[in-house]
Enzyme design. Structure first.
Site, PDB file in Angstrom:
ATOM      1  N   ASP A  29      23.474  59.661  29.624  1.00 18.24           N
ATOM      2  CA  ASP A  29      23.558  60.170  30.996  1.00 18.24           C
ATOM      3  C   ASP A  29      22.792  61.493  31.046  1.00 18.24           C
ATOM      4  OD1 ASP A  29      24.275  61.371  33.389  1.00 18.24           O
ATOM      5  OD2 ASP A  29      26.382  60.765  33.264  1.00 18.24           O
ATOM      6  N   VAL A  30      21.743  61.547  31.867  1.00 21.56           N
ATOM      7  CA  VAL A  30      20.902  62.748  31.895  1.00 21.56           C
ATOM      8  C   VAL A  30      21.618  63.965  32.472  1.00 21.56           C
ATOM      9  CG1 VAL A  30      18.760  61.410  32.081  1.00 21.56           C
ATOM     10  CG2 VAL A  30      19.856  62.271  34.176  1.00 21.56           C
ATOM     11  N   TYR A  58      19.631  64.053  49.361  1.00 20.23           N
ATOM     12  CA  TYR A  58      18.602  63.601  48.403  1.00 20.23           C
ATOM     13  C   TYR A  58      17.371  64.500  48.510  1.00 20.23           C
ATOM     14  CZ  TYR A  58      14.942  60.566  46.414  1.00 20.23           C
ATOM     15  OH  TYR A  58      13.890  60.061  45.684  1.00 20.23           O
ATOM     16  N   LYS A 107      15.387  66.903  45.730  1.00 18.33           N
ATOM     17  CA  LYS A 107      13.981  66.708  45.370  1.00 18.33           C
ATOM     18  C   LYS A 107      13.143  67.950  45.713  1.00 18.33           C
ATOM     19  CE  LYS A 107      14.173  62.677  43.439  1.00 18.33           C
ATOM     20  NZ  LYS A 107      13.770  62.521  42.024  1.00 18.33           N
TER      21      LYS A 107
HETATM   22  N1  LIG Z   1      11.138  54.193  44.713  1.00 15.78           N
HETATM   23  C1  LIG Z   1      10.757  55.098  45.589  1.00 15.78           C
HETATM   24  O1  LIG Z   1      10.371  54.800  46.722  1.00 15.78           O
HETATM   25  C2  LIG Z   1      10.789  56.569  45.203  1.00 15.78           C
HETATM   26  C3  LIG Z   1      10.202  57.491  46.077  1.00 15.78           C
HETATM   27  C4  LIG Z   1      10.210  58.830  45.736  1.00 15.78           C
HETATM   28  C5  LIG Z   1      10.784  59.243  44.551  1.00 15.78           C
HETATM   29  N2  LIG Z   1      11.341  58.323  43.717  1.00 15.78           N
HETATM   30  C6  LIG Z   1      11.930  58.822  42.477  1.00 15.78           C
HETATM   31  O2  LIG Z   1      11.393  58.110  41.390  1.00 15.78           O
HETATM   32  C7  LIG Z   1      12.324  58.150  40.303  1.00 15.78           C
HETATM   33  C8  LIG Z   1      12.502  56.754  39.739  1.00 15.78           C
HETATM   34  O3  LIG Z   1      13.158  55.980  40.716  1.00 15.78           O
HETATM   35  P1  LIG Z   1      12.863  54.432  40.933  1.00 15.78           P
HETATM   36  O4  LIG Z   1      12.420  54.274  42.328  1.00 15.78           O
HETATM   37  O5  LIG Z   1      12.059  53.893  39.829  1.00 15.78           O
HETATM   38  O6  LIG Z   1      14.361  53.876  40.910  1.00 15.78           O
HETATM   39  P2  LIG Z   1      15.181  53.054  39.827  1.00 15.78           P
HETATM   40  O7  LIG Z   1      16.581  53.009  40.335  1.00 15.78           O
HETATM   41  O8  LIG Z   1      14.496  51.797  39.517  1.00 15.78           O
HETATM   42  O9  LIG Z   1      15.104  53.996  38.541  1.00 15.78           O
HETATM   43  C9  LIG Z   1      15.931  55.092  38.330  1.00 15.78           C
HETATM   44  C10 LIG Z   1      16.433  55.026  36.904  1.00 15.78           C
HETATM   45  O10 LIG Z   1      17.204  56.199  36.647  1.00 15.78           O
HETATM   46  C11 LIG Z   1      18.351  55.797  35.903  1.00 15.78           C
HETATM   47  N3  LIG Z   1      19.417  56.773  36.079  1.00 15.78           N
HETATM   48  C12 LIG Z   1      20.070  57.094  37.212  1.00 15.78           C
HETATM   49  N4  LIG Z   1      21.017  58.003  36.957  1.00 15.78           N
HETATM   50  C13 LIG Z   1      20.965  58.253  35.625  1.00 15.78           C
HETATM   51  C14 LIG Z   1      21.717  59.098  34.759  1.00 15.78           C
HETATM   52  N5  LIG Z   1      22.713  59.876  35.208  1.00 15.78           N
HETATM   53  N6  LIG Z   1      21.392  59.119  33.445  1.00 15.78           N
HETATM   54  C15 LIG Z   1      20.396  58.311  32.963  1.00 15.78           C
HETATM   55  N7  LIG Z   1      19.667  57.499  33.743  1.00 15.78           N
HETATM   56  C16 LIG Z   1      19.954  57.470  35.059  1.00 15.78           C
HETATM   57  C17 LIG Z   1      18.718  54.430  36.496  1.00 15.78           C
HETATM   58  O11 LIG Z   1      19.574  53.706  35.640  1.00 15.78           O
HETATM   59  C18 LIG Z   1      17.351  53.805  36.669  1.00 15.78           C
HETATM   60  O12 LIG Z   1      16.936  53.103  35.518  1.00 15.78           O
HETATM   61  C19 LIG Z   1      13.608  58.770  40.861  1.00 15.78           C
HETATM   62  O13 LIG Z   1      13.654  60.128  40.483  1.00 15.78           O
HETATM   63  C20 LIG Z   1      13.430  58.639  42.355  1.00 15.78           C
HETATM   64  O14 LIG Z   1      14.156  59.609  43.066  1.00 15.78           O
HETATM   65  C21 LIG Z   1      11.360  56.990  44.007  1.00 15.78           C
END
Ligand SMILES: NC(=O)c1ccc[n+]([C@@H]2O[C@H](COP(=O)([O-])OP(=O)(O)OC[C@H]3O[C@@H](n4cnc5c(N)ncnc54)[C@H](O)[C@@H]3O)[C@@H](O)[C@H]2O)c1
Length: 250
Positions: free
Chosen positions: A64-65, A155, A159
């Site tokens: 857990d990060v 959120y 960010k």
């Molecule tokens: N998908 C989008 O449209 C989008 C847009 C802007 C920013 N982001 C950012 O990109 C990043 C990746 O997101 P994504 O879209 O690939 O989503 P995703 O849900 O596929 O990936 C997020 C990952 O983080 C892991 N995670 C969450 N909480 C955690 C914790 N406490 N400890 C360890 N791991 C944890 C999840 O298990 C998952 O594998 C995130 O920071 C998200 O905010 C995504």
């Protein structure tokens, strides 16, 4: 291209979405990746996919990060396994859409703990090793950091904080030869994005106005930007936000 041959990467959020795509991209360019996520099952799948075709290697660790003790242990273990850290990529994140009237302290805190504190903890623990390697930090922010997205205020606040943290950290560590780059994706098709549920009261015309001009993104596009910014091709980048959003806010 083997821009990461001989390089080591500590990557969070590697189980799905952008993190999994980054694990694939970086290993396929020769990196040894220490991949962290709290989702054990999906992390195993990432390991399997990388093992199929990757030129590099992957080690996975369930953690857990947002847990300080775990992060201290994970970083020490990653250094032991890899021999050092050239790149830290903070990709793990969580999302929630909630009207302000219903936003609980617990939910807001949960977003802060993962998105902001998780990023901070990995930066703090990895920094001595990044100073040694004159390495790179990639922090994933979001277009929500600098653009209005209703029902996402909590959120967006986390960010925005990740972006501000990254810019100031870049100024602090540049004299040590460490670069810090924030990447702000727009709408990318991942479990996080497809799981977004808007309140019934939402004015959907707002969101139709800010959809990416190029259509929703593929996680591989963000992984490509991570690889670019972390590689020698990005050697002159630091203290900057790269917005990769398919033109959602033009
Ligand atoms: N998908 C989008 O449209 C989008 C847009 C802007 C920013 N982001 C950012 O990109 C990043 C990746 O997101 P994504 O879209 O690939 O989503 P995703 O849900 O596929 O990936 C997020 C990952 O983080 C892991 N995670 C969450 N909480 C955690 C914790 N406490 N400890 C360890 N791991 C944890 C999840 O298990 C998952 O594998 C995130 O920071 C998200 O905010 C995504």
């Amino acid at each position: 291209m083997l821009r990461f041959k001989g390089k080591t990467v500590l990557l969070t959020g590697a189980a799905t979405g952008i993190g999994r795509a980054a694990a694939l991209r970086l290993t396929s360019e020769g990196a040894a990746v220490y991949a962290v996520d709290r989702n054990a099952e999906e992390l195993k799948d990432t390991e399997a996919v990388v093992a199929e075709g990757g030129a590099g290697q992957i080690i996975t660790r369930v953690a857990d990060v947002s847990d300080e003790t775990s992060v201290i242990d994970v970083v020490a273990d990653a250094v032991g396994e890899l021999g050092g850290i050239d790149v830290l990529a903070n990709v793990a994140g969580v999302h929630k859409t909630t009207p302000i009237d219903e936003l609980s302290v617990r939910d807001f805190q949960g977003l802060i703990d993962v998105n902001l504190m998780g990023t901070f903890l990995f930066c703090r623990e990895a920094m001595p090793h990044l100073r040694k390697s004159r390495g790179v930090v990639i922090n994933i922010a979001s277009t929500s950091a600098t653009h209005a997205h209703p029902f996402m205020a909590a959120y967006a606040a986390t960010k925005g904080a990740v972006l501000a943290f990254s810019l100031s950290l870049a100024a602090e560590v540049s004299a040590d030869g460490v670069r810090v780059v924030a990447i702000s994706p727009g709408g990318v098709v991942t479990p996080l994005m497809t799981g977004v549920a808007f309140p019934e009261t939402v004015d959907s015309s707002f969101y139709s106005r800010i959809q990416p001009q190029l259509g929703f993104g593929d996680p591989a596009a963000i992984a490509g930007t991570i690889a670019y910014a972390a590689s020698e091709d990005g050697a002159f980048l630091t203290g900057v936000e790269l917005r990769v959003d398919g033109g959602s806010h033009v």
